[in-house]
Design an enzyme around this catalytic site. Structure first.
Site, PDB file in Angstrom:
ATOM      1  N   GLY A 186       0.790  -1.217   0.000  1.00  0.00           N
ATOM      2  CA  GLY A 186       0.000   0.000   0.000  1.00  0.00           C
ATOM      3  C   GLY A 186       0.823   1.268   0.000  1.00  0.00           C
ATOM      4  N   CYS A 187       0.357   2.238   0.773  1.00  0.00           N
ATOM      5  CA  CYS A 187       0.867   3.608   0.660  1.00  0.00           C
ATOM      6  C   CYS A 187       2.323   3.773   1.079  1.00  0.00           C
ATOM      7  CB  CYS A 187      -0.013   4.554   1.466  1.00  0.00           C
ATOM      8  SG  CYS A 187      -1.711   4.679   0.853  1.00  0.00           S
TER       9      CYS A 187
END
Length: 349
Positions: free
Chosen positions: A139-140
């Site tokens: 993810g981020c």
């Protein structure tokens, strides 16, 4: 021993649309009743003015597509976007694709085999012995462990490494018939598409990578989720995430800086992943940053939204192009786990 240096960054983004256009032209019809009023407030307070989308819902509604169809489209859209970002990064670093010893690709928005790493290595003319690594579903924050792996390879082998972060969140708009909650509305209001590549070399000019570090609070593992469903990937984003960050971010940053004999006042560039306005506000408060401390992060959120893993690299690119360019930079990103990653860089001329 030469220090690993980010010698070139390259960005690529699909066409953009304004947040107002996205709301009026699509999402205002996506939600109904009291949920629509809540969604309108969340969109208006997202800190986002424009976003980029490889698959723009104003033109093409993929919200009812099955996951298989979304994955096929991912390959179609991500390949040219990644090629553009990599080409620009290699040009900025003054290298050819055949010079790369390790090619790392981060992406959590699409999967296929052969993947972007293989197809881009083929199309760009990388050497047959180029090593490859794919980082998925982080993810981020994925750019930072990606940079850490690239840095370790460059230090150990003395050869250049290339990192590509490519995300197409626009492929994962959920159907209007799906369960709608505040977390899903926030996801629809924030996320965007981008690809950013970084070339890491042994020594030279650019941002030297001094250290990459992390902390994970597994007690809050359910606060941020990215579930594979029959209708694309569904984001779960608990409103408790800022509280978890507030418990850990100061200690993580203070310990990182202390190991290098510097303090927060010595940092003139903060590349903080803009998971949303509340995330940035918590980081600014906990690190006691001046009002302008997160200007680059807020501007990136405003102009590009939350692009997942490429976002911190977009902010670093902005800091490097500012006048004067930031000399010492702390990068911070957050994601599932709940995980916080940090990196310390300083500019080499």
């Amino acid at each position: 021993m030469s220090v690993p240096v980010i010698a070139g960054l390259g960005t690529a983004q699909p066409p953009s649309a304004s947040q107002d256009e996205l709301w009026e032209g699509f999402f205002s019809r996506h939600f109904t009743g009291t949920t629509r009023s809540l969604a309108q407030r969340i969109f208006a307070n997202s800190g986002v003015t424009r976003r980029q989308a490889a698959v723009n819902p104003l033109i093409e509604d993929v919200s009812d597509w099955p996951t298989e169809r979304r994955m096929r489209r991912y390959q179609v859209e991500a390949l040219p976007l990644g090629k553009e970002a990599v080409g620009r990064a290699l040009t900025a670093a003054g290298l050819d694709a055949c010079d790369i010893g390790l090619f790392i690709v981060c992406s959590c928005t699409g999967y296929a085999t052969p993947g972007l790493d293989i197809l881009l290595a083929r199309d760009l003319g990388m050497a047959a012995d180029t090593q490859r690594m794919f980082i998925g579903h982080m993810g981020c924050y994925a750019a930072l462990p990606g940079l850490g792996a690239a840095s370790d390879f460059v230090t150990a082998r003395g050869r250049p490494a290339l990192l590509l972060c490519a995300e197409l969140t626009s492929l994962h708009i959920q159907p209007s018939s799906a369960r709608v909650d505040t977390q899903q509305i926030v996801s629809h209001a924030l996320f965007s598409d981008a690809a950013v590549a970084a070339v890491v070399v042994p020594g030279g000019r650019g941002y030297a990578l001094r250290e990459v570090t992390s902390v994970t609070d597994t007690s809050s593992a359910d606060h941020m989720t990215w579930d594979v469903t029959d209708a694309g990937f569904r984001m779960g984003l608990s409103p408790k995430v800022p509280q978890v960050l507030s418990r850990h971010v100061r200690g993580l940053v203070d310990e990182l800086l202390a190991r290098h004999g510097v303090t927060g006042s010595d940092v003139d560039g903060w590349a903080v992943h803009p998971g949303g306005p509340r995330i940035l506000n918590v980081v600014a408060r906990e690190l006691a940053l001046p009002p302008e401390g997160l200007a680059a992060s807020r501007a990136t959120l405003d102009e590009h939204g939350n692009c997942s893993s490429p976002t911190v690299l977009l902010i670093l690119d902005r800091l490097g192009r500012s006048t004067p360019a930031a000399r010492r930079v702390v990068m911070l990103a957050f994601g599932p786990g709940l995980t916080l990653y940090a990196a310390l860089l300083d500019r080499q001329e």
